[in-house]
Design an enzyme around this catalytic site. Structure first.
Site, PDB file in Angstrom:
ATOM      1  N   ALA A   1       0.847   2.628  -0.585  1.00  0.00           N
ATOM      2  CA  ALA A   1       0.156   2.935   0.666  1.00  0.00           C
ATOM      3  C   ALA A   1      -0.515   4.293   0.570  1.00  0.00           C
ATOM      4  O   ALA A   1      -0.131   5.140  -0.237  1.00  0.00           O
ATOM      5  CB  ALA A   1       1.142   2.919   1.827  1.00  0.00           C
ATOM      6  N   ASP A   2      -1.524   4.478   1.407  1.00  0.00           N
ATOM      7  CA  ASP A   2      -2.182   5.769   1.529  1.00  0.00           C
ATOM      8  C   ASP A   2      -2.599   5.940   2.983  1.00  0.00           C
ATOM      9  O   ASP A   2      -3.101   5.002   3.599  1.00  0.00           O
ATOM     10  CB  ASP A   2      -3.400   5.869   0.616  1.00  0.00           C
TER      11      ASP A   2
END
Length: 187
Positions: free
Chosen positions: A70-71
């Site tokens: 994730a970012d």
């Protein structure tokens, strides 16, 4: 989930969200390149970076495990606010967010071997006006140092948030509902 899940993140917040969901996992930190091409939108940016993080971990875990990467970024006026480089940049970010609304974007990637699924979540956050004194006091806590947009909604930064539209956990760093739906579809 019968398959091993690898969280490609050092974020304690992401680990806590997965634990809250009751999803067993182990951590393998990604060292993916996080530079972005010019003119990329926040939604495209988080999807690109989540995909890169999953790809970077793949050689470390093999093709049998499911990788979750994730970012998260904060965006205001079309500009991405990542993690501040220093206290001065954090103060500038907080001044920009003061009394305004912004959007938090989190890209989520699931990968197993060559199979990949990428999506993003958006949450609108409404900030109260911040005085210089409040900004200075918050900076003194050290909390803004490693947070996108220089605040933590799950910490002392919660005092600045008048309201949100969307997934609270997205603002923390991992959209719980989207992850659960993606994992179900990916299995």
């Amino acid at each position: 989930m019968k398959d091993e899940l690898i969280l490609a993140s050092a974020s304690p917040r992401r680990r806590e969200i997965l634990a809250t969901l009751g999803i067993p996992h182990r951590i393998v930190v990604s060292d993916a390149d996080e530079t972005l091409p010019e003119g990329i939108s926040p939604a495209e940016a988080v999807e690109l970076l989540a995909g890169r993080k999953a790809e970077a971990v793949l050689p470390l875990v093999g093709t049998d495990a499911i990788i979750l990467a994730a970012d998260t970024v904060v965006a205001i006026d079309g500009q991405i606010l990542g993690k501040p480089a220093d206290e001065a940049e954090a103060a500038g970010m907080l001044r920009r967010l003061s009394g305004r609304s912004h959007t938090v974007y989190t890209g989520v990637a699931l990968r197993r071997g060559d199979r990949i699924m990428i999506a993003h979540e958006e949450t609108r956050v409404h900030f109260a006006p911040l005085t210089e004194e409040k900004i200075a006091a918050y900076l003194a806590t050290g909390e803004p140092a490693d947070k996108a947009g220089a605040y933590a909604i799950q910490g002392r930064g919660a005092a600045f948030v008048r309201g949100i539209e969307g997934d609270y956990f997205n603002v923390v760093g991992l959209p719980a509902h989207r992850v659960a739906v993606m994992l179900e579809a990916f299995a």
